[in-house]
Motif scaffolding. Structure first.
Motif, short mmCIF file in Angstrom:
data_model
loop_
_atom_site.label_atom_id
_atom_site.label_comp_id
_atom_site.label_asym_id
_atom_site.label_seq_id
_atom_site.Cartn_x
_atom_site.Cartn_y
_atom_site.Cartn_z
N UNK A 176 45.70 21.70 38.13
CA UNK A 176 45.69 22.61 36.98
C UNK A 176 46.73 23.71 37.15
N UNK A 177 46.82 24.28 38.34
CA UNK A 177 47.79 25.36 38.59
C UNK A 177 49.21 24.83 38.45
N UNK A 178 49.47 23.62 38.93
CA UNK A 178 50.82 23.07 38.86
C UNK A 178 51.27 22.82 37.43
N UNK A 179 50.32 22.66 36.50
CA UNK A 179 50.68 22.43 35.11
C UNK A 179 50.79 23.68 34.27
N UNK A 180 50.57 24.84 34.87
CA UNK A 180 50.65 26.10 34.12
C UNK A 180 52.09 26.58 34.01
N UNK A 181 52.39 27.50 33.08
CA UNK A 181 53.70 28.15 33.06
C UNK A 181 53.96 28.91 34.35
N UNK A 182 55.22 29.21 34.60
CA UNK A 182 55.61 29.75 35.89
C UNK A 182 54.92 31.07 36.22
N UNK A 183 54.83 31.99 35.26
CA UNK A 183 54.23 33.30 35.54
C UNK A 183 52.74 33.18 35.81
N UNK A 184 52.03 32.41 35.00
CA UNK A 184 50.59 32.22 35.23
C UNK A 184 50.34 31.45 36.51
N UNK A 185 51.26 30.55 36.85
CA UNK A 185 51.12 29.79 38.09
C UNK A 185 51.14 30.73 39.30
N UNK A 186 52.05 31.68 39.31
CA UNK A 186 52.11 32.63 40.42
C UNK A 186 50.86 33.49 40.48
N UNK A 187 50.32 33.85 39.33
CA UNK A 187 49.10 34.64 39.30
C UNK A 187 47.93 33.88 39.92
N UNK A 188 47.78 32.62 39.55
CA UNK A 188 46.67 31.82 40.09
C UNK A 188 46.85 31.56 41.58
N UNK A 189 48.08 31.35 42.03
CA UNK A 189 48.31 31.18 43.46
C UNK A 189 47.97 32.44 44.23
N UNK A 190 48.27 33.59 43.65
CA UNK A 190 47.92 34.85 44.29
C UNK A 190 46.40 34.99 44.40
N UNK A 191 45.68 34.55 43.35
CA UNK A 191 44.22 34.62 43.40
C UNK A 191 43.66 33.69 44.49
N UNK A 192 44.34 32.57 44.73
CA UNK A 192 43.90 31.66 45.78
C UNK A 192 44.10 32.28 47.16
N UNK A 193 45.19 33.03 47.32
CA UNK A 193 45.55 33.59 48.62
C UNK A 193 44.85 34.92 48.90
#
Length: 312
Positions: free
Chosen positions: A116-133
Motif C-alpha cells: 500500500x505504501x509503495x503505491x502512494x504518491x511520493x510525499x504521502x509515501x515518505x509520511x507513512x514510512x516515517x510513521x513506520x520508523x
C-alpha cells in the motif's frame, strides 16, 4: 650536442613538499597500499572488538566451570552435549518456534502495508514510512513497559473489558508465550516492512499490465509475477526478523517471566546468575551457528546482490 644531451640519463623531478604531501603522493602511486591504509582502522576495530572476543568465547565454550564459578581449562564437548538434554532442547525448540512465528506474522502484516505504501504518491509515501520508523525513536524498554501496562491484570485492556461487562475477572494476558509473541511482532515489524517496501517499489509495474493483458486475474498475477519479484525483500525481511528474534532476552524477561525462557535468556542467566561462563559461551556459539545457517540460506536463495534471476 643534441645527441649527447639525448644520451644522458634524465633525472626524475624531485617532489618537494611537506612529509604528509610526500606520503600522500606515494600512496597515490600505489593503489594497493592506499586501499590497505584506508581499510586498516576498520580492520583493527573488527580484529580487537569482534574477532578476538569471538575466539575467546569459542575457546571458553570447550572449558569447564570451576567450583566457585571460574573457568577451568579442561577442554571437552560436554557443554555442547548438554543441549541434547530435554530441558535445553525444549528451550532451543521454543526459541526457534517463536522466531519463525514472529517472522510469519510480521510478513502477513507487513506485506499488504508495504504494498500500500509503495503505491502512494511520493510525499504521502515518505509520511507513512516515517510513521513506520517512529517506534525506533523510543527506547525498547519504554515500549515494552507500555505493553505491560496494557496487558497486566489491572491494565487498560482488562479494565476496558470488565467495564463493558465482557469478562467477569481479569484475563491472564501477561507472562505468557502469547504476550512474548505480541511483543516480538510489535518490536520487529519495521524490520519486515522496510525491505518489503524497497523490493515492491523497485518492481516493474509494466509486468503487471502484461500479465493482465495475457488473461491473468489478480490472484495469478500476484502468484506468478508479484511474489517472485518481491521474494528478495521477503527473504531479507525474514532474516532481519528471525536473527534478532532468535536471540532476544529483554522482551521474554519482561513479558514472559519465568514461564517463557528462550536461548537469549539462557545465555544471560549463565553469564550473570549461574556464573557458568563455559556453558554460556557454548550457548552463544549455538545461537551464532543458527544465525549463520539463516544467513547462508538467504545467500543461497537470493545471493549477495539480491539477483532476481535466481528467484525467477
Amino acid at each position: 650536442m643534441k645527441l649527447e644531451s639525448l644520451a644522458k640519463p634524465q633525472r626524475r623531478p624531485t617532489f618537494r613538499g611537506s612529509p604528509a604531501d610526500v606520503a600522500l603522493a606515494g600512496l597515490r602511486r600505489r593503489p594497493g597500499l592506499q586501499a590497505g591504509v584506508m581499510v586498516a582502522p576498520a580492520g583493527f576495530w573488527f580484529l580487537f572488538f569482534l574477532i578476538i572476543p569471538l575466539l575467546m568465547i569459542l575457546a571458553m565454550s570447550f572449558a569447564t566451570r570451576s567450583t566457585y564459578g571460574g573457568v577451568d581449562w579442561k577442554l571437552g564437548f560436554h557443554n555442547y552435549l548438554r543441549f541434547l538434554e530435554p530441558l535445553y532442547l525444549q528451550i532451543l525448540v521454543r526459541s526457534v518456534e517463536l522466531a519463525f512465528l514472529t517472522a510469519i506474522i510480521t510478513l502477513v502484516i507487513a506485506y499488504p502495508l508495504a504494498y500500500y505504501i509503495a503505491g502512494l504518491p511520493h510525499q504521502r509515501r515518505n509520511l507513512y514510512l516515517m510513521l513506520v520508523v517512529i517506534p525506533f525513536w523510543t527506547n525498547l524498554l519504554i515500549r515494552t513497559y507500555a505493553w505491560i501496562v496494557l496487558l497486566r491484570g489491572t491494565g487498560v485492556i482488562n479494565n476496558v473489558l470488565m467495564g463493558l461487562h465482557i469478562i467477569d475477572k481479569p484475563l491472564s494476558l501477561l507472562y505468557t508465550p502469547l504476550a512474548v509473541l505480541l511483543g516480538l511482532v510489535y518490536d520487529y515489524l519495521p524490520f519486515m516492512v522496510l525491505p518489503l517496501y524497497a523490493s515492491i517499489e523497485q518492481m516493474d509495474r509494466s509486468l503487471l499490465e502484461a500479465a493482465q493483458d495475457l488473461g491473468a486475474n489478480s490472484f495469478w498475477t500476484f502468484v506468478k509475477v508479484v511474489l517472485p519479484l518481491t521474494m528478495p525483500g521477503i527473504v531479507a525481511g525474514s532474516i532481519l526478523v528471525l536473527i534478532p528474534a532468535l536471540g532476544v532476552f529483554v522482551i521474554p524477561n519482561l513479558m514472559g517471566g519465568a514461564k517463557t525462557v528462550l536461548i537469549g535468556n539462557l545465555i544471560e542467566n549463565q553469564f550473570k546468575m549461574a556464573r557458568n561462563w563455559p556453558f554460556g559461551s557454548a550457548a552463544s556459539m549455538v545461537l551464532m551457528a543458527m544465525a549463520m545457517i539463516m544467513i547462508l540460506v538467504y545467500v543461497r536463495l537470493v545471493g549477495f546482490g539480491g539477483d532476481q534471476e535466481a528467484i525467477l
